[in-house]
Design a protein around this motif. Structure first.
Motif, PDB file in Angstrom:
ATOM      1  N   GLU A  69       9.334  -2.001  -7.171  1.00  8.22           N
ATOM      2  CA  GLU A  69       9.802  -1.464  -5.892  1.00  8.22           C
ATOM      3  C   GLU A  69       8.626  -1.071  -4.987  1.00  8.22           C
ATOM      4  OE1 GLU A  69      12.355   2.299  -4.154  1.00  8.22           O
ATOM      5  OE2 GLU A  69      12.524   1.776  -6.271  1.00  8.22           O
ATOM      6  N   ALA A  70       7.596  -0.461  -5.567  1.00  8.39           N
ATOM      7  CA  ALA A  70       6.431  -0.060  -4.770  1.00  8.39           C
ATOM      8  C   ALA A  70       5.735  -1.272  -4.177  1.00  8.39           C
ATOM      9  CB  ALA A  70       5.456   0.742  -5.633  1.00  8.39           C
ATOM     10  N   PHE A  71       5.595  -2.345  -4.953  1.00 11.21           N
ATOM     11  CA  PHE A  71       4.888  -3.517  -4.448  1.00 11.21           C
ATOM     12  C   PHE A  71       5.744  -4.358  -3.498  1.00 11.21           C
ATOM     13  CE2 PHE A  71       1.856  -2.782  -7.912  1.00 11.21           C
ATOM     14  CZ  PHE A  71       0.688  -2.875  -7.167  1.00 11.21           C
ATOM     15  N   THR A  72       7.064  -4.217  -3.526  1.00 10.22           N
ATOM     16  CA  THR A  72       7.879  -4.958  -2.570  1.00 10.22           C
ATOM     17  C   THR A  72       8.079  -4.181  -1.270  1.00 10.22           C
ATOM     18  OG1 THR A  72       9.886  -4.126  -3.628  1.00 10.22           O
ATOM     19  CG2 THR A  72       9.120  -6.312  -4.288  1.00 10.22           C
ATOM     20  N   ARG A 130       0.763  -0.917   2.600  1.00  9.14           N
ATOM     21  CA  ARG A 130       0.041   0.341   2.363  1.00  9.14           C
ATOM     22  C   ARG A 130      -0.817   0.250   1.112  1.00  9.14           C
ATOM     23  NH1 ARG A 130       4.778   4.701   3.414  1.00  9.14           N
ATOM     24  NH2 ARG A 130       5.039   4.280   5.616  1.00  9.14           N
ATOM     25  N   LEU A 131      -0.312  -0.423   0.088  1.00 12.88           N
ATOM     26  CA  LEU A 131      -1.083  -0.544  -1.150  1.00 12.88           C
ATOM     27  C   LEU A 131      -2.259  -1.493  -0.990  1.00 12.88           C
ATOM     28  CD1 LEU A 131       1.839  -0.650  -3.712  1.00 12.88           C
ATOM     29  CD2 LEU A 131       0.271   1.230  -3.297  1.00 12.88           C
ATOM     30  N   ALA A 132      -2.138  -2.453  -0.096  1.00 11.94           N
ATOM     31  CA  ALA A 132      -3.235  -3.397   0.119  1.00 11.94           C
ATOM     32  C   ALA A 132      -4.355  -2.775   0.935  1.00 11.94           C
ATOM     33  CB  ALA A 132      -2.723  -4.649   0.818  1.00 11.94           C
ATOM     34  N   ALA A 133      -4.060  -1.748   1.715  1.00 10.70           N
ATOM     35  CA  ALA A 133      -5.083  -1.107   2.534  1.00 10.70           C
ATOM     36  C   ALA A 133      -6.003  -0.272   1.640  1.00 10.70           C
ATOM     37  CB  ALA A 133      -4.424  -0.214   3.581  1.00 10.70           C
ATOM     38  N   SER A 151      -3.935  -7.084   8.003  1.00  6.52           N
ATOM     39  CA  SER A 151      -3.228  -7.544   9.195  1.00  6.52           C
ATOM     40  C   SER A 151      -4.187  -7.847  10.353  1.00  6.52           C
ATOM     41  CB  SER A 151      -2.222  -6.487   9.640  1.00  6.52           C
ATOM     42  OG  SER A 151      -2.882  -5.269   9.915  1.00  6.52           O
ATOM     43  N   ASP A 152      -5.447  -7.495  10.195  1.00  7.26           N
ATOM     44  CA  ASP A 152      -6.437  -7.707  11.250  1.00  7.26           C
ATOM     45  C   ASP A 152      -6.779  -9.188  11.381  1.00  7.26           C
ATOM     46  OD1 ASP A 152      -9.447  -7.782  12.227  1.00  7.26           O
ATOM     47  OD2 ASP A 152      -8.604  -5.837  12.822  1.00  7.26           O
TER      48      ASP A 152
END
Length: 192
Positions: free
Chosen positions: A90-93, A98-101, A124-125
């Motif tokens: 659930e956190a990764f979906t 936010r987790l990738a930042a 996203s940049d």
């Protein structure tokens, strides 16, 4: 002179009160957004709650009190620990952006590395996307990987040859791995 000292003390006291109130309100707001977790101690946080093997301590905290998602303060860093497969999925979906930042360290920001490095830029940049494309086509292309393949293989052959030449002697592993060159001594062992 005495009046100046009193004014200085009053200004310092007022600044301390304002700083304390600002910190407590921001901590309360941050605490409301975080999952439950043990109450942290000042400066060291929840480090004392993680005695022994860390994975056993985290499993115990999750099982006994806080559930599969909990917030911990490790020193000055806040960490969210997810300990069940369903909560992780659930956190990764839901929160994958936010987790990738990554948290950009002040030293990277001051030196200007945060604006130019693929490591610190958000995914996203547009600059990050361009750098990723460059790395994928030039650094991790099959041709580049094939060209660099011999380097680690040659180093392993050199290390094995060094150990074979010094069988029965006390060998400095740091000298074998780092080819001497004044590198720090890592470990000494006797080859048999």
């Amino acid at each position: 002179m005495e009046r100046d000292a009193w004014l200085l003390c009053a200004a310092l006291a007022a600044a301390t009160v304002v700083y304390y109130l600002a910190c407590t309100t921001s901590r309360r707001a941050q605490r409301r957004r975080l999952p439950p977790g043990p109450t942290p101690l000042p400066v060291i946080g929840n480090v004392l709650s993680l005695r022994g093997n860390m994975h056993h301590a985290l499993a115990r905290l999750a099982r006994e009190r806080y559930g599969p998602v909990m917030a911990l303060k490790l020193g000055l860093v806040t960490a969210v620990v997810v300990s069940s497969p369903d909560a992780t999925r659930e956190a990764f979906t839901k929160h994958d952006r936010r987790l990738a930042a990554r948290a950009v360290r002040d030293t990277s920001r001051v030196r200007g590395l945060a604006d130019r490095s693929m490591i610190w830029l958000p995914s996203s940049d547009t600059r990050w996307k361009m750098l990723r494309r460059v790395v994928a086509t030039h650094v991790f292309s099959p041709r580049s990987i094939a060209a660099a393949r011999g380097v680690p293989e040659r180093k392993v052959r050199d290390i094995v040859g060094y150990f074979a030449a010094h069988v029965g002697e006390v060998v400095d592993v740091g000298e074998a791995v780092y080819s001497g060159g004044g590198q720090p001594r890592v470990e000494r062992l006797l080859l048999r």
